[in-house]
Every structure is written in structure tokens, then in C-alpha cells.
Design a protein around this motif. Structure first.
Motif, short mmCIF file in Angstrom:
data_model
loop_
_atom_site.label_atom_id
_atom_site.label_comp_id
_atom_site.label_asym_id
_atom_site.label_seq_id
_atom_site.Cartn_x
_atom_site.Cartn_y
_atom_site.Cartn_z
N GLY A 42 13.45 4.41 15.82
CA GLY A 42 12.48 3.39 16.19
C GLY A 42 12.48 3.06 17.66
O GLY A 42 11.61 2.34 18.14
N SER A 63 9.84 -5.38 11.84
CA SER A 63 10.55 -4.29 11.19
C SER A 63 9.60 -3.50 10.29
O SER A 63 8.79 -4.08 9.54
CB SER A 63 11.71 -4.83 10.35
OG SER A 63 12.28 -3.80 9.58
N CYS A 64 9.72 -2.19 10.36
CA CYS A 64 8.97 -1.31 9.45
C CYS A 64 9.21 -1.70 8.00
O CYS A 64 8.30 -1.65 7.16
CB CYS A 64 9.39 0.14 9.70
SG CYS A 64 8.77 1.32 8.48
N CYS A 142 4.00 1.29 6.66
CA CYS A 142 5.16 2.00 7.19
C CYS A 142 6.30 2.07 6.18
O CYS A 142 6.92 3.12 5.99
CB CYS A 142 5.64 1.31 8.47
SG CYS A 142 7.07 2.08 9.26
N SER A 143 6.58 0.97 5.48
CA SER A 143 7.74 0.92 4.60
C SER A 143 7.62 1.83 3.38
O SER A 143 8.59 2.08 2.68
CB SER A 143 7.97 -0.51 4.11
OG SER A 143 6.88 -0.95 3.31
N THR A 151 11.85 4.79 7.43
CA THR A 151 11.13 3.79 6.63
C THR A 151 11.95 3.29 5.45
O THR A 151 11.55 2.30 4.82
CB THR A 151 9.81 4.38 6.12
OG1 THR A 151 10.07 5.35 5.10
CG2 THR A 151 9.03 5.05 7.23
N GLY A 441 3.43 1.06 12.90
CA GLY A 441 4.61 1.56 12.23
C GLY A 441 5.34 2.57 13.07
O GLY A 441 5.14 2.67 14.30
N LEU A 442 6.20 3.34 12.43
CA LEU A 442 6.98 4.41 13.04
C LEU A 442 6.65 5.66 12.24
O LEU A 442 6.95 5.74 11.05
CB LEU A 442 8.48 4.09 12.97
CG LEU A 442 8.90 2.72 13.51
CD1 LEU A 442 10.37 2.47 13.21
CD2 LEU A 442 8.62 2.63 15.01
N TRP A 443 6.06 6.66 12.90
CA TRP A 443 5.45 7.76 12.17
C TRP A 443 5.93 9.11 12.69
O TRP A 443 5.92 9.35 13.90
CB TRP A 443 3.93 7.67 12.28
CG TRP A 443 3.39 6.34 11.87
CD1 TRP A 443 2.92 5.35 12.69
CD2 TRP A 443 3.27 5.84 10.52
NE1 TRP A 443 2.52 4.26 11.94
CE2 TRP A 443 2.72 4.54 10.61
CE3 TRP A 443 3.56 6.37 9.27
CZ2 TRP A 443 2.46 3.76 9.49
CZ3 TRP A 443 3.30 5.59 8.14
CH2 TRP A 443 2.76 4.30 8.26
N ASN A 462 5.43 6.19 17.75
CA ASN A 462 5.88 4.83 17.46
C ASN A 462 4.98 3.78 18.10
O ASN A 462 4.55 3.94 19.25
CB ASN A 462 7.31 4.62 17.97
CG ASN A 462 8.34 5.39 17.16
OD1 ASN A 462 8.02 5.99 16.13
ND2 ASN A 462 9.57 5.38 17.64
N VAL A 466 7.53 -2.34 17.08
CA VAL A 466 7.96 -2.06 15.71
C VAL A 466 9.37 -1.47 15.75
O VAL A 466 9.66 -0.59 16.56
CB VAL A 466 7.00 -1.08 15.01
CG1 VAL A 466 7.49 -0.76 13.59
CG2 VAL A 466 5.59 -1.66 14.96
N THR A 468 13.14 -0.49 13.23
CA THR A 468 13.60 -0.13 11.90
C THR A 468 15.07 -0.51 11.73
O THR A 468 15.86 -0.36 12.67
CB THR A 468 13.43 1.38 11.64
OG1 THR A 468 13.97 1.68 10.33
CG2 THR A 468 14.15 2.23 12.67
#
Length: 481
Positions: A42, A63-64, A142-143, A151, A441-443, A462, A466, A468
Motif C-alpha cells: 500500500g 484502509s482498504c 477494494c476489500s 486486500t 483502493g490498492l489494485w 494505488n 489508501v 492496507t
């Protein structure tokens, strides 16, 4: 060199393969034995963390793990998928060890309607390396993306995890474990997800979804069957055939016995598709192509791979049609279908522009967590320029978003807009793609030849702000290739 599958090895001289592995290891790729202890995916630079308080997001970040599906009024569809080691006896009598969802590979086909709230409870019975479910191509919070160490944590034996998202985009998708996916998808932890639209753009009488897979690197299966697949269809009926390539390598698919249309790519409908005859369709690893054709008055329609005779689908009865000419041209979407102005063009202003130069198993000359993150901000328009310089084909897949293909080899698309989650590049290809940063999110962005991803051909896109609580690495056991 375990992450490289056997067919990848055969494509390169041994000396070149050794050089690639050495380079990947030197650049920080996840070759066996070189997995870092702990990485924060992240962060902008994927810093190694030494402290233990990972449960709280950094100040002024979201947070994701807290990004979940918003309330919705649609029907709730609930499923349970149990991951387990399963000895299989294939329809040809051969035995194979497999890792399955609900005892089969592919796992159950999940069919839902656009707008449904999808709830899936994953149970890990005995996969000791841990499992997840990544909903490939689905735009979701994201989660719920199923990426261990980013995630969520991997789901260990005896544990459960519940995924919940709204099926907002109709189309053809699939699911697979993203924990050590280069091994787990090959072992059988895959399945189909079909989201049917509220209003269909195309008329058809039969709707089939077909998965091409190579189980254990040796069994070529079509919907779990060896030796090809037989499907029912009557003269005059119109068939929608959804082709899902769950294999790492490109499959060149031909249609014999009928003219056809490509009506969808990666689950996204094309505008005004025209009839095609005798062309080979290159479907990269992870990609999906939906075909539409009408059954002839007599005889079969045969849809098959140019290189793998066991990946074939026969529809109808009667005379077997002549094969597609092996030297026929390849389908190219650059001028296929009818243009439609959506306001997204190569000339528009972009907030950020990034370059991705692809080597055999590198991005921008680096590998794994050493590849700099593409940082974006919610609301921005992002353009990515991809250039394939060296190595075999790369089907590059972006999580959490649909992008539009702007140009191919410097030429703007002249046909239907193409929206997708993956783009297939052959050596020498250059593409420009664009997406709206509208899903914080974080992808992951990675090659979906999963052997390439395991060797380090994976990076992050990212969003600013955000974070994680999860970590990738040998300490957590989260390995999201």
C-alpha cells in the motif's frame, strides 16, 4: 525455476531462460527462495516494515479493509465455495490430483443478474498454502478483490472468508485463487461468473459459457472434460458462446461452419459488430470473448483452438465442417464494429500519464515490489502507454477498473469502443489505454501469464490516501502472484 510452466520453458532456449531467472531474482522477483519477509504494497515504494502494529491504517488514510459494498436494493444471491484437495477421475479415465472449489474444476458456474448483491462464503478445507477468490474483471470494493497481503489475508485451512459485492456490470467473468495463483489456478482453483443483463443488447436462443484450462500442466480440459465438449443446438438457433481462457498462453480460436460476430470482449459489449468468416481470434490468458452465430440448416458448428486439439466445442449434429484455413488472418478490433462517441479520446487531457515497457518478465526494467507504483487520485483520468519490447506475449490485466483502448501501434481505433480489463501485447506492440480513477483502493496490474507474474511481472496502481493492514511476504505467507 518452478514459477515458469513447462510450455514457457519450451519457448525459450535454456540459456535465455537462465538469464531471465537471474535478472528477475536480481531485480527482486519472487523466484522461489527470494520472497522478501514483509512488504507493504500500500505504500508508494513498497517499504519493508519492521514494526508489528499493522492493524491500524496510517494517519489521514482510509484502509482498504474498510472499503466494502454500499447498501443496495437488489436481490441477494448467496453461494458457498469450499476449497479442497480432490483426486479426480477425468472423463477419459485418467486420474489427476486437483485443488477444487466444491469438488470440481472448474468450480460451480455462478450466474447472477445485473444489480444482484453477491455473497460468497469461501471455506478452506485443506489447502495448506492458503486460498482466496479473485473476481477477475469485476469492478468491486477494494476489500473484496481477493489479493492476499493487499486486500485480505490468505484463508488458511479451517478458516472462512465472506465476499460481498454488487454485480454492477453485466458480462462474462471468472474467478480464481490469487494466492500463489501460478500454481493454484493450474491445480484447478478456478470457476465462471456470469452476470446477465437486465436488458439484453443481443438476441439468442442458447447461452453457453466455456472454460479452457490446463489442469496440472498436462490435462487440456474444456469445462472440465478431456477430448473436447459437445453442446446441443438446433438448426436456425442463435447461440451465444462465452469463451474464457483460464490458461496462461494465448489461444487462437477458430469458428468453422458459420459466420459469427464478436459481441463482447472481457465482458463488455461491442457496438455494431459485423459478421466474420474464417479468422483466428487470439484470446490471451484471463481474457474472455463472447461469440454470436446462427446454427446452419444442416451440420455442426465447431469452435476450436488452432494449437490444442483437445480444446474444441462441437455444437449441433450432422456433417463436421471444414477447418478454418491455418493461414487465415487474425481478428483485430482496431476497425471492428461501429464507432460511438463516449468523450474519451487520445486527444483529451489526462491528469497523469504513465509508461509500461515490457520485457520477458519485467516492467520498466524492474521486477516485483521494485517496480515503482503508479499513484493516482480519485477523480483523475489516467493514460497508460504500454510497449512490448522483448519476450513472449503478455496479457496485461488491471484489477478494479475497466479501461478504454485508445490506440494500437500509434493508430486510433476506428470501430467500436473497446472497454476491457486486459490487453494482449505481442512483441513490438504498443497500446495506449485510459481509465477513470473512480474506484479508490490498492489494485494489482500484472501479466496474466501467471508464470510471468510469479517471476515478478506484477505491480500496483494505488490511490492516494489508501492504506492496507495486510502484508505480502514469507512472514505472513501472503504470496499474490
Amino acid at each position: 525455476m518452478k514459477p515458469f510452466n513447462n510450455r514457457f520453458k519450451r519457448m525459450f532456449p535454456l540459456s535465455l531462460l537462465l538469464l531471465i531467472c537471474l535478472l528477475a531474482t536480481a531485480c527482486g522477483g519472487s523466484i522461489k527462495g527470494k520472497i522478501p519477509s514483509e512488504i507493504d504494497m500500500g505504500s508508494a515504494n513498497h517499504s519493508h516494515e519492521s514494526h508489528s502494529d499493522h492493524g491500524t491504517a496510517a494517519a489521514n488514510t482510509i484502509s482498504c479493509a474498510d472499503m466494502t459494498a454500499q447498501p443496495s436494493s437488489g436481490p441477494v444471491r448467496t453461494f458457498q465455495l469450499k476449497a479442497a484437495k480432490t483426486p479426480l477421475v477425468l472423463n477419459n479415465g485418467k486420474k489427476s490430483e486437483a485443488w477444487t472449489y466444491n469438488g470440481s474444476t472448474p468450480g460451480p458456474e455462478l450466474r447472477v443478474q445485473e444489480g444482484d448483491r453477491v455473497v460468497v462464503n469461501l471455506i478452506n478445507e485443506n489447502i495448506d498454502k492458503g486460498v482466496t477468490i479473485h473476481w477477475h474483471g469485476v469492478v468491486l470494493p477494494c476489500s473484496q478483490d481477493g489479493v492476499p497481503g493487499v486486500t485480505q489475508n490468505a484463508v488458511w485451512p479451517g478458516e472462512q472468508f465472506t465476499y460481498e459485492f454488487v454485480a454492477a456490470h453485466p458480462g462474462t467473468y471468472w474467478y480464481h485463487s490469487h494466492q500463489q495463483s501460478s500454481q493454484q489456478a493450474t491445480m484447478g482453483l478456478i470457476g465462471r461468473l456470469i452476470v446477465e443483463p437486465k436488458k439484453e443488447a443481443f438476441r439468442y436462443d442458447r447461452d453457453y459459457a466455456v472454460t479452457l484450462q490446463e489442469l496440472n500442466d498436462k490435462h487440456k480440459l474444456t469445462n472440465g472434460a478431456a477430448g473436447g465438449l459437445k453442446l446441443s443446438a438446433s438448426p436456425g438457433e442463435t447461440v451465444r458462446l462465452r469463451l474464457i481462457n483460464a490458461n496462461n498462453l494465448v489461444q487462437w480460436m477458430g469458428v468453422a461452419g458459420a459466420d459469427y460476430k464478436v459481441i463482447s470482449i472481457d465482458g463488455q459489449d461491442l457496438n455494431g459488430p459485423g459478421l466474420i468468416r474464417g479468422e483466428w481470434i487470439p484470446i490471451g490468458g484471463g481474457q474472455r470473448y463472447d461469440l454470436l452465430f446462427t446454427m446452419p440448416d444442416s451440420g455442426q458448428v465447431r469452435v476450436y483452438s488452432k494449437t490444442e486439439e483437445n480444446w474444441s466445442i462441437a455444437l449441433g449434429e450432422g456433417k463436421v465442417p471444414e477447418n478454418v484455413n491455418k493461414d487465415a488472418k487474425s481478428f483485430d478490433f482496431i476497425a471492428y464494429g461501429t464507432p460511438k462517441d463516449d468523450g474519451i479520446s487520445p486527444q483529451m487531457k489526462f491528469d497523469r500519464v504513465y509508461d509500461m515497457v515490457l520485457g520477458p518478465v519485467t516492467i520498466n526494467g524492474k521486477s516485483g515490489h521494485h517496480i515503482p507504483t503508479f499513484m493516482v487520485k480519485e477523480g483523475e483520468w489516467i493514460k497508460i502507454r504500454l510497449k512490448h519490447e522483448l519476450g513472449s506475449e503478455h496479457p496485461m490485466h488491471l484489477h478494479g477498473h475497466l479501461f478504454k483502448v485508445l490506440t494500437k501501434n500509434g493508430e486510433p481505433l476506428r470501430g467500436s469502443p473497446i472497454y476491457a480489463d486486459s490487453i494482449l501485447l505481442f512483441k513490438g506492440d504498443e497500446y495506449e489505454i485510459a481509465f477513470h480513477a473512480n474506484n479508490p483502493g490498492l489494485w494489482m496490474e500484472h501479466c496474466h501469464n501467471l508464470g510471468h507474474a510469479a517471476a515478478g511481472m506484477t505491480m500496483m496502481v494505488n490511490y492516494e490516501g489508501v492504506s492496507t493492514p495486510y502484508r505480502v511476504g514469507s512472514k505472513s505467507g501472503n504470496i499474490p502472484d
